[in-house]
Each structure stands twice: as C-alpha cells, then as structure tokens.
Design a protein around this motif. Structure first.
Motif, PDB file in Angstrom:
ATOM      1  N   UNK A 186       0.872  -1.284   0.004  1.00  0.00           N
ATOM      2  CA  UNK A 186       0.030  -0.155  -0.083  1.00  0.00           C
ATOM      3  C   UNK A 186       0.920   1.112  -0.246  1.00  0.00           C
ATOM      4  N   UNK A 187       0.865   1.995  -1.087  1.00  0.00           N
ATOM      5  CA  UNK A 187       1.890   3.189  -1.096  1.00  0.00           C
ATOM      6  C   UNK A 187       1.439   4.372  -0.109  1.00  0.00           C
ATOM      7  N   UNK A 188       0.243   4.217   0.423  1.00  0.00           N
ATOM      8  CA  UNK A 188      -0.001   5.192   1.235  1.00  0.00           C
ATOM      9  C   UNK A 188       0.358   4.888   2.695  1.00  0.00           C
ATOM     10  N   UNK A 189       0.768   3.586   3.069  1.00  0.00           N
ATOM     11  CA  UNK A 189       1.278   3.119   4.235  1.00  0.00           C
ATOM     12  C   UNK A 189       2.671   4.216   4.559  1.00  0.00           C
ATOM     13  N   UNK A 190       2.897   3.814   6.051  1.00  0.00           N
ATOM     14  CA  UNK A 190       3.831   4.866   6.506  1.00  0.00           C
ATOM     15  C   UNK A 190       5.215   4.619   5.775  1.00  0.00           C
ATOM     16  N   UNK A 191       5.366   3.387   5.339  1.00  0.00           N
ATOM     17  CA  UNK A 191       6.726   3.029   4.699  1.00  0.00           C
ATOM     18  C   UNK A 191       6.684   3.728   3.196  1.00  0.00           C
ATOM     19  N   UNK A 192       5.367   4.063   2.719  1.00  0.00           N
ATOM     20  CA  UNK A 192       5.538   4.847   1.346  1.00  0.00           C
ATOM     21  C   UNK A 192       6.141   4.177   0.145  1.00  0.00           C
ATOM     22  N   UNK A 193       6.173   2.868   0.398  1.00  0.00           N
ATOM     23  CA  UNK A 193       6.576   2.000  -0.495  1.00  0.00           C
ATOM     24  C   UNK A 193       5.739   1.806  -1.947  1.00  0.00           C
ATOM     25  N   UNK A 194       6.214   2.088  -3.230  1.00  0.00           N
ATOM     26  CA  UNK A 194       5.354   1.937  -4.270  1.00  0.00           C
ATOM     27  C   UNK A 194       6.091   1.077  -5.372  1.00  0.00           C
ATOM     28  N   UNK A 195       5.873  -0.209  -5.240  1.00  0.00           N
ATOM     29  CA  UNK A 195       6.437  -1.141  -6.344  1.00  0.00           C
ATOM     30  C   UNK A 195       5.396  -2.063  -6.901  1.00  0.00           C
TER      31      UNK A 195
END
Length: 503
Positions: free
Chosen positions: A423-432
């Motif tokens: 989830x790109x909106x999660x606090x890790x801001x990971x977008x793959x």
C-alpha cells in the motif's frame, strides 16, 4: 499496525473440514462450569492509547481485547490453524467467492443482546464503511454480506481471495452489535469469555469473567493486564509477586535469573514480530536505492541481535517469518559488508545529510536503535536518533505523518507483508508495481500460486531494500509455576486469556 496477508491452504483446509470441527474452546486450559474467584495479573508493555481499534492503530488493543472481549467468526489456535468460533462451521462455493457460515445460537453480548447473523452483517459492513484505520482495506474484497437466517450468514467476495478468511481471525473480524458501539473507546461490548471491567490509565486494564458466556467458562474470574515501561520494573514485579506472568520479556539478558528456578517457568518460542528498520521510501534520501542498500550492508545483524536482544531472535532477511508457508532465508541478499556500505555512502553523497532515525520508546527499539546508529555512523552516515513516546507520539509523527527517514518497530500482526509494502499510502510509502501485482496474483491464485507469488514479492522487496529486517522477535514468557495454557508461539494478535488456567 499492519494487516494480514493470508494462506489459502489454511483457509480451504479449515473450510472443507469445518463440518466435523468441534465448538471453540472445548480443549485447552479454560476449564468448565462457572468461573472461579482465582485472579491473574499479566505484565505487558505498550498500553493502548484507546480501546477502539476501529479508529486507532496499534497492536496493544487487540492484544487485550481480541478473543477475550470480542469474538470472531473464526479464530487462530496456538498452532496457527483456523478454527470455529462464533461460526460453528462454514463452507466455500466452488468458485471460491461465497462463504456460508453456520453460527451458534447461544452467544449473547454483554449488554444482553443475542448474537445473530444480522450482527455479523453489521460488523462486516462497518469495517467497510466506518473504520478509519488502514486495516479496513482488508474487507474491500467483500461484495455483499447477508443474514439468511439468525444462524446463517452468507458472504460473497468480489473475486476469490486466499487472504479473507485468515484476516477474519484478526481484529477486522471482531463481532459487534449496533447497540454496543457508542463508547467503544472506553467500554467495549462483545460476546467473549471476558468483559471489560476497568481501565486505570497509565497502569492497568481489568477484565472479569463473563458470567453469561456461551462457551466453556474461563478459569480466572479476573485478569489484570498491568503495563510497564521499564523492563527492570517488569521483572521485579514478577519477583515480588505483584504479577503472575511476564507476557512479553523486554530484557532477555535477565532471563537467567528465572531459569532453573522452582518458582518460575520460562517459555521460549517464536512470533510474527518482524523487527523492521523502516525506510521512508517516498522522499529523499531514502527514495534512492543505493542509499537503502548502503544501510543494509552497514548493519551487522548477528552482532546487533547479540548486543540489543541478548542473542534471542531469528535472522530472516525479509518480511516473512519461518512459520509462513512462503518463507525463504534471504539473509544472504545483504550480508554485512562495511566496505560496500562506505563506497555507496561516498557514491551517493548521503554522508552530507543527517538521517532522522525516529524510534518508539519501546525497549527493543531503544536498545537496537543505538546499535543501528553506531553501525551506520561507522559507514559514514550522519544519524540523529530521536525517541518518540509510544504509542501516541510515534503513531502521529511516524505512522500517520511519515515525518521520518528511518524508524524501528516490530510488525507483530500475522502475514502483514502486503499491508506494510503493498500500500503506497502506508507509512513506509513503498510503491512497487511488480510487488503489488505479485501480491494480487498470490491472493487470487491456487495454493501453489500463492506460495510462488508471495515468495516472489518477499524477495523483490528485500532485493529492492524496501526496509532492513533486523530480526524476528522471540516469544519469551516467564510465569509462576503452575500457570497453564501459555502459548509457546505468539502468532495471532490476541493474548488469549481463555486458554489460561492453574494446575
């Protein structure tokens, strides 16, 4: 904080065999008949900020309330298998999209209302429509839930999902009644073996046995969950008889004082708690792959575990614990290599930037944070270490606002790879996108495809250095001799008090 990804194997096996399953709680340490006057006090850390997990993240709320105050349709047993709870049996349609649950007709909420399929429909729809935490996304796959009768529930999914039934064992599966949600933050209403009695903020939560519980009565008539911020104080509370159980040891180097004693029992097992050095992948400098790789090469994981957690814990190298079917040992992807780390720091110029390592005031994070800071500085990083009060300050600053470069937190929810990194909106801001596609294919595919695609997703995000995976927390419990039913492995969100007894 994270939600679950799940296993089709467990879900399908449980569903197919559910017709012959027994009622929940018919085995274990709960006992039968009316609850006794026996009382128990359990020492824990990380007191909840609220009792409402529909609007508040954090693992401390379901740790206290799930399976104890709130029940679910299905639950995890101490082996990690899905078992009946409020649903006595269930079946899955051939297209894997429709679940039909047969519900007990004996359960009542502590406000006196009977539990029916209408309450299950209300609870499922409320997750979809009214929950405000990131966990609500786990219910998006549900197209429709309807009460066929008071004791028959039918749930139709938008597409096949290997995750959904497993996720229903977690807090999103908690069954509530519309007449009992007015004061969720301070007075939860459920059907469980315990009911909420009192909350002495900053100190303890007291639960008392539900006298009208529909299942086997719990052994302990009262359980006090007492919270400690200091690991030494937690240990001393057991030594002085203030508590009966250390539910989660926070100073593992002190275990020797309990081992071999005729007064105490030490339990050592495993958990789902990946201690993650989180990166804010959404902004510089952690959006740079080479910077993230430099961090991973700079950390001596074996020495870190030996130093900050007394050698207890498992090195995993990914967001998957060994108890999951798709586990692979990925520790070899980024072995400790100070030379490589220094070269990457120099190449990227990140050494000119001060990285903000913002950690919660939890013992493992504070202890390991010092080691991480030291390792990174040896590689040429500049690190500012901030300790944020947990849960409130850390949840607001890091988890909600992503105002950090790195953090350290244990993600203790079962099978949470997809929630943390899908989830790109999660606090890790990971977008793959590739990882997201693999997760989707794993959820919709066959059992074999689920394992294949989950392995692919785990390996891809580890190779991409989406975070550094410091170690897997052990399950370390110390208790008075004679306390029965304590879990060897902590693999659900709940500290299931109904299983406890006294020999």
């Amino acid at each position: 904080m994270a939600v679950l990804a799940a296993a089709l194997t467990a879900a399908v096996v449980a569903a197919c065999s559910a017709g012959s399953s027994t009622n929940p709680g018919t085995s274990g340490g709960g006992g039968s008949g009316a609850p006794g006057s026996d009382a128990l006090t359990v020492g824990l850390v990380a007191e909840p900020v609220s009792l409402d997990f529909t609007t508040n993240d954090g693992a401390a709320i379901p740790q206290a309330l799930l399976y104890n105050v709130y029940e679910t349709l299905v639950k995890l047993d101490q082996n990690g298998d899905i078992k009946p709870a409020l649903a006595t049996s269930w079946k899955v349609s051939g297209d894997r999209k429709t679940y039909t649950f047969e519900l007990t007709d004996k359960a009542k909420f502590t406000n006196g209302q009977p539990f029916t399929a209408k309450d299950a429909v209300f609870s499922i729809n409320r997750v979809k429509n009214d929950w405000t935490t990131s966990l609500k996304a786990a219910m998006d796959v549900v197209a429709d839930a309807k009460a066929v009768s008071d004791t028959e529930l039918q749930v139709t999914l938008k597409q096949p999902s290997n995750d959904w039934l497993y996720k229903m064992t977690t807090r999103i599966g908690a069954m509530m009644t519309q007449s009992g949600i007015a004061n969720l933050a301070t007075k939860p209403v459920g059907t469980g073996p315990y009911e909420f009695a009192a909350w002495n903020r900053g100190d303890s939560i007291t639960l008392k046995a539900n006298p009208n519980y529909w299942g086997p009565k719990p052994h302990f008539g009262q359980v006090v969950l007492k919270y400690f911020k200091d690991p030494t104080a937690l240990n001393n509370a057991l030594l002085t008889g203030t508590i009966n159980v250390i539910g989660t040891v926070q100073a593992p180097e002190t275990l020797k004082q309990f081992e071999g004693s005729s007064k105490y029992e030490v339990i050592e097992g495993t958990t789902n708690g990946e201690v993650v050095l989180s990166f804010n992948n959404g902004k510089a400098p952690m959006d740079n792959l080479k910077v993230r790789q430099a961090v991973r090469y700079a950390i001596n994981h074996k020495a870190l575990v030996d130093t900050c957690w007394a050698g207890y814990g498992t090195l995993i190298g990914s967001m998957v614990p060994p108890t999951d079917p798709w586990y692979e040992d990925l520790t070899g992807l980024y072995p400790y290599d100070l030379t490589k780390a220094k070269a990457l720091v120099k190449e990227t110029g990140v050494g000119n930037t001060t990285l903000r390592l913002r950690i919660p005031t939890l013992p493992y994070a504070v202890s390991c944070g010092q080691v991480v800071k030291s390792d990174l500085e040896q590689a040429g990083f500049k690190v500012a270490l901030d300790q944020l009060e947990f849960p409130a300050a850390w949840l607001t600053t890091v988890f909600q606002n992503a105002d950090y470069d790195m953090s350290i937190v244990a993600h203790v929810e079962p099978r949470d790879l997809g929630a943390v990194f899908g989830n790109p909106k999660y606090y890790t801001r990971y977008n793959n996108k590739q990882v997201q596609e693999d997760l989707a294919k794993a959820d919709a595919g066959t059992p074999e495809e689920q394992i294949t695609y989950m392995k692919a997703a785990a390996k891809a995000l580890s190779e991409d250095a989406a975070a550094d995976f410091l170690f897997l927390l052990p399950n370390l419990i110390v208790a008075d001799k004679g306390i029965t039913g304590l879990p060897k492995n902590a693999i659900s969100e709940s500290f299931d008090l109904s299983q406890l007894g006294r020999s």
